[in-house]
Enzyme design. Structure first.
Site, PDB file in Angstrom:
ATOM      1  N   LYS A  29      -0.214  22.665  54.068  1.00 24.20           N
ATOM      2  CA  LYS A  29      -0.155  22.294  52.656  1.00 24.20           C
ATOM      3  C   LYS A  29      -1.227  22.962  51.796  1.00 24.20           C
ATOM      4  CE  LYS A  29       3.193  19.065  52.401  1.00 24.20           C
ATOM      5  NZ  LYS A  29       4.267  19.026  51.399  1.00 24.20           N
ATOM      6  N   SER A  41       3.569  22.359  61.690  1.00 24.81           N
ATOM      7  CA  SER A  41       3.134  22.262  60.297  1.00 24.81           C
ATOM      8  C   SER A  41       1.830  21.508  60.080  1.00 24.81           C
ATOM      9  CB  SER A  41       4.239  21.616  59.454  1.00 24.81           C
ATOM     10  OG  SER A  41       4.577  20.343  59.962  1.00 24.81           O
TER      11      SER A  41
END
Length: 325
Positions: free
Chosen positions: A54, A304
């Site tokens: 992110k 991720s």
């Protein structure tokens, strides 16, 4: 950025954020390859700054602000990793980050937001409540809203994960990425197919939060009301910016069960010595579940994030060790 990003935009974002993010490594495991029947290449965004991919999109958004916009700071609503990422990106540039989080956000992710200087405001655990509170802060402060995924600056930044992966591993047949709001998956699809048009891009999603799967089948955005899944980072719904990209460029959405996610986490911990959060393990779960043909193929898998609350794990170890003397 007012228009849908292309490969050149992702390349520009990569150059922009390079001083502020890690070029994460790619790991492999012979024993997991044997289980899958293919060659798996793990792009380790769990080792990224902030513990997740992110920071790439958040950093790109912050660095894209005008001086006047930056002076008023940024605001977002997020259940965890984007919140921490935007707080970290804002801290890196010396600006204020207002973070709206649902009351049920994981403690480990709230702690990260606080550590990076984010100003936390809690709200009810609904998307409507999150959006309403964020809008109120924008009105009160003049801060710029940086949506967790439905923002072209975010999409371009997240696409740098796949850009790096395609450079690090040649000749990939597939790239697997988690899908929630769709920022990572849409950026991945633009980057991967921009570099290698024949590569298959596969979205990976919990069966208990299957809005992307149902949306592609319906040809329109279908939402989850109250998804219950261990993959807490994959509970959001697709946005009007991410859905058209995914509909056009993503080849398939593969659904995985909760126990398959846990099994994938355990394999990564035991065989590769990587701590990966449930949302980050869905790609490996999809590769091993038998519902996706990876036999003999070279498969890139984006891990991720790695922000796991380890308190319960270590508490269980203490309990297993028996009473203290």
């Amino acid at each position: 950025m007012d228009t849908r990003p292309c490969l050149a935009d992702i390349q520009a974002a990569h150059a922009r954020i390079a001083p502020f993010v890690h070029r994460t490594p790619v790991f492999t495991s012979r024993s997991i390859d044997e289980l899958a029947g293919g060659e798996l290449y793990f792009k380790c965004e769990n080792l990224q700054r902030g513990g997740a991919f992110k920071i790439r999109g958040a950093m790109n958004a912050v660095l894209s602000l005008s001086p006047e916009e930056a002076a008023h700071g940024v605001v977002t609503h997020s259940s965890g990793n984007h919140a921490a990422a935007l707080a970290l990106a804002a801290q890196s540039k010396g600006i204020v980050a207002h973070i709206v989080v649902p009351e049920n956000a994981p403690a480990v992710k709230l702690a990260a937001v606080k550590a990076y200087g984010g100003r936390i405001t809690t709200c009810a655990p609904t998307m409507a409540a999150r959006e309403e509170m964020a809008a109120r802060i924008v009105a009160d402060t003049g801060a710029t809203l940086v949506h967790p995924y439905n923002d072209y600056r975010i999409i371009a930044g997240q696409g740098t994960v796949a850009l790096e992966l395609m450079e690090q591993v040649e000749g990939l047949d597939m790239v697997l990425a988690p899908v929630s709001g769709g920022g990572l998956l849409s950026g991945t699809a633009i980057a991967a197919k921009g570099i290698r048009p024949q590569v298959q891009v596969i979205g990976c999603e919990p069966s208990n939060a299957d809005d992307a799967y149902r949306s592609l089948r319906a040809g329109r955005i279908v939402t989850n009301d109250h998804p219950v899944t261990i993959a807490d980072g994959l509970r959001a719904n697709l946005g009007d910016k991410t859905f058209p990209i995914i509909r056009e460029l993503v080849d398939e959405i593969v659904l995985v069960k909760e126990e398959e996610i846990v099994h994938a986490m355990r394999l990564l911990f035991e065989r590769v010595k990587l701590v990966v959060e449930p949302s980050g393990a869905v790609g490996l779960a999809a590769a091993l579940c038998g519902r996706l043909n990876v036999q003999g193929k070279r498969v890139g898998i984006i891990l991720s994030g790695g922000n796991v609350d380890m308190s319960a794990f270590f508490d269980s170890l203490l309990l297993a060790s028996g009473p203290r003397e």
